[in-house]
Design a protein around this motif. Sequence first.
Motif, PDB file in Angstrom:
ATOM      1  N   ARG A 155      -0.469  18.316  33.306  1.00 22.77           N
ATOM      2  CA  ARG A 155      -0.656  17.805  31.942  1.00 22.77           C
ATOM      3  C   ARG A 155       0.668  17.787  31.183  1.00 22.77           C
ATOM      4  O   ARG A 155       0.986  16.829  30.474  1.00 22.77           O
ATOM      5  CB  ARG A 155      -1.681  18.661  31.200  1.00 22.77           C
ATOM      6  CG  ARG A 155      -2.172  18.032  29.890  1.00 22.77           C
ATOM      7  CD  ARG A 155      -3.259  18.887  29.264  1.00 22.77           C
ATOM      8  NE  ARG A 155      -4.361  19.137  30.188  1.00 22.77           N
ATOM      9  CZ  ARG A 155      -5.349  18.278  30.402  1.00 22.77           C
ATOM     10  NH1 ARG A 155      -5.390  17.133  29.758  1.00 22.77           N
ATOM     11  NH2 ARG A 155      -6.305  18.561  31.264  1.00 22.77           N
ATOM     12  N   CYS A 211       2.750  14.815  32.359  1.00 22.26           N
ATOM     13  CA  CYS A 211       2.299  13.548  31.768  1.00 22.26           C
ATOM     14  C   CYS A 211       2.764  13.418  30.321  1.00 22.26           C
ATOM     15  O   CYS A 211       3.210  12.347  29.890  1.00 22.26           O
ATOM     16  CB  CYS A 211       0.779  13.447  31.843  1.00 22.26           C
ATOM     17  SG  CYS A 211       0.121  13.286  33.512  1.00 22.26           S
ATOM     18  N   LEU A 230      -2.807  11.274  32.470  1.00 16.17           N
ATOM     19  CA  LEU A 230      -3.688  12.030  31.563  1.00 16.17           C
ATOM     20  C   LEU A 230      -5.148  11.609  31.733  1.00 16.17           C
ATOM     21  O   LEU A 230      -6.050  12.456  31.738  1.00 16.17           O
ATOM     22  CB  LEU A 230      -3.255  11.819  30.112  1.00 16.17           C
ATOM     23  CG  LEU A 230      -1.972  12.572  29.678  1.00 16.17           C
ATOM     24  CD1 LEU A 230      -1.636  12.217  28.232  1.00 16.17           C
ATOM     25  CD2 LEU A 230      -2.141  14.084  29.827  1.00 16.17           C
ATOM     26  N   VAL A 231      -5.376  10.304  31.864  1.00 16.01           N
ATOM     27  CA  VAL A 231      -6.743   9.806  32.067  1.00 16.01           C
ATOM     28  C   VAL A 231      -7.301  10.364  33.384  1.00 16.01           C
ATOM     29  O   VAL A 231      -8.456  10.829  33.448  1.00 16.01           O
ATOM     30  CB  VAL A 231      -6.769   8.273  32.079  1.00 16.01           C
ATOM     31  CG1 VAL A 231      -8.147   7.765  32.507  1.00 16.01           C
ATOM     32  CG2 VAL A 231      -6.427   7.720  30.703  1.00 16.01           C
ATOM     33  N   LEU A 254      -6.420  13.063  34.953  1.00 12.16           N
ATOM     34  CA  LEU A 254      -6.666  14.506  34.824  1.00 12.16           C
ATOM     35  C   LEU A 254      -7.973  14.783  34.092  1.00 12.16           C
ATOM     36  O   LEU A 254      -8.701  15.723  34.432  1.00 12.16           O
ATOM     37  CB  LEU A 254      -5.501  15.161  34.090  1.00 12.16           C
ATOM     38  CG  LEU A 254      -4.194  15.306  34.887  1.00 12.16           C
ATOM     39  CD1 LEU A 254      -3.059  15.779  33.975  1.00 12.16           C
ATOM     40  CD2 LEU A 254      -4.368  16.277  36.052  1.00 12.16           C
ATOM     41  N   MET A 255      -8.274  13.959  33.081  1.00 13.79           N
ATOM     42  CA  MET A 255      -9.526  14.151  32.350  1.00 13.79           C
ATOM     43  C   MET A 255     -10.746  13.829  33.223  1.00 13.79           C
ATOM     44  O   MET A 255     -11.802  14.450  33.111  1.00 13.79           O
ATOM     45  CB  MET A 255      -9.533  13.276  31.102  1.00 13.79           C
ATOM     46  CG  MET A 255      -8.631  13.792  29.989  1.00 13.79           C
ATOM     47  SD  MET A 255      -8.820  12.879  28.429  1.00 13.79           S
ATOM     48  CE  MET A 255      -8.031  11.326  28.858  1.00 13.79           C
ATOM     49  N   ILE A 256     -10.584  12.845  34.127  1.00 15.12           N
ATOM     50  CA  ILE A 256     -11.710  12.429  34.964  1.00 15.12           C
ATOM     51  C   ILE A 256     -11.880  13.350  36.172  1.00 15.12           C
ATOM     52  O   ILE A 256     -12.976  13.815  36.464  1.00 15.12           O
ATOM     53  CB  ILE A 256     -11.509  10.980  35.436  1.00 15.12           C
ATOM     54  CG1 ILE A 256     -11.530  10.033  34.225  1.00 15.12           C
ATOM     55  CG2 ILE A 256     -12.593  10.588  36.438  1.00 15.12           C
ATOM     56  CD1 ILE A 256     -11.174   8.602  34.571  1.00 15.12           C
ATOM     57  N   GLY A 316      -9.527  16.080  37.000  1.00 16.42           N
ATOM     58  CA  GLY A 316      -8.997  17.420  36.890  1.00 16.42           C
ATOM     59  C   GLY A 316      -7.768  17.633  37.721  1.00 16.42           C
ATOM     60  O   GLY A 316      -7.234  16.710  38.309  1.00 16.42           O
TER      61      GLY A 316
END
Length: 268
Positions: free
Chosen positions: A113, A116, A261-262, A264-266, A268
């Motif tokens: 994170r 990014c 980032l997207v 990582l949100m989806i 992990g």
Amino acid sequence: MESQTIVEALLLGLIEGLTEFIPVSSTGHILLAGHFLGFHSTGKAFEILIQLGAILAILSVYFRRLWKMLLELPHDRLTRHFAIGILIAFLPAALIGALAHDFIKTFLFESPRLICIMLIIGGVVLLAVDRMNLKPVYRDVERFPTRLYLQIGLFQCLSLIPGTSRSGSTIVGALLLGVDKRAAAEFSFFLAMPTMVGAFAFDLFKNRNVLTSADLPIIAVGFIAAFVTALFVVRFLLDYVSRRGYSLFGWWRLVVGGLGLVALMIWG
């Protein structure tokens, strides 16, 4: 050794060679790619050791000039000035990197994170600086004032944060300090040589007891891929930035950082 691991090492080596000398953070790209591929190297050594391929690529491109400098060093004042300038620019990041090595590898390298976010911040900065109406004062890397070498070296310290970019921090610093676009990229090349050799040697020493013969094929594949792609980039980059500037790389950073980032949100 699993073929998938060799394929992953090949891909990461290509990414290293493609991104090492452009201001987009090769380490950030490799760490992100390794995270999503599930690639794990012993002590995170692979990510550093394959840089040897990129180092050899730039040494091969600049071999004649470096050899000429070596021959002229004992009796040519300007050559000595440039060699000392590179050393001065190299020392700040080398000292801080050695002192903070364990923290950087243990904490910063393990934060996709953060990488990014730094890619995005660096992209915004690069786009802003590229659009500034800066008036270049320095165009010959061998004739920079001594204080300018030191100032650029201090900017390079920012690259110890993964995702910032070694070449990006030195190029942006140089541009803000009055260096023209081509000379900023060229000095970044010269500064890369001691910086990358130092990082390679230090990391190899730190991991000497954990690396095994099983790691060598993966490192060798990554090394060869990095060498070939870096050779192409070094031959192409100076002419490109002289004509087009750095905006492409700013947008590149924004896209990769945003997608990272997207993802990582989806996932992990």
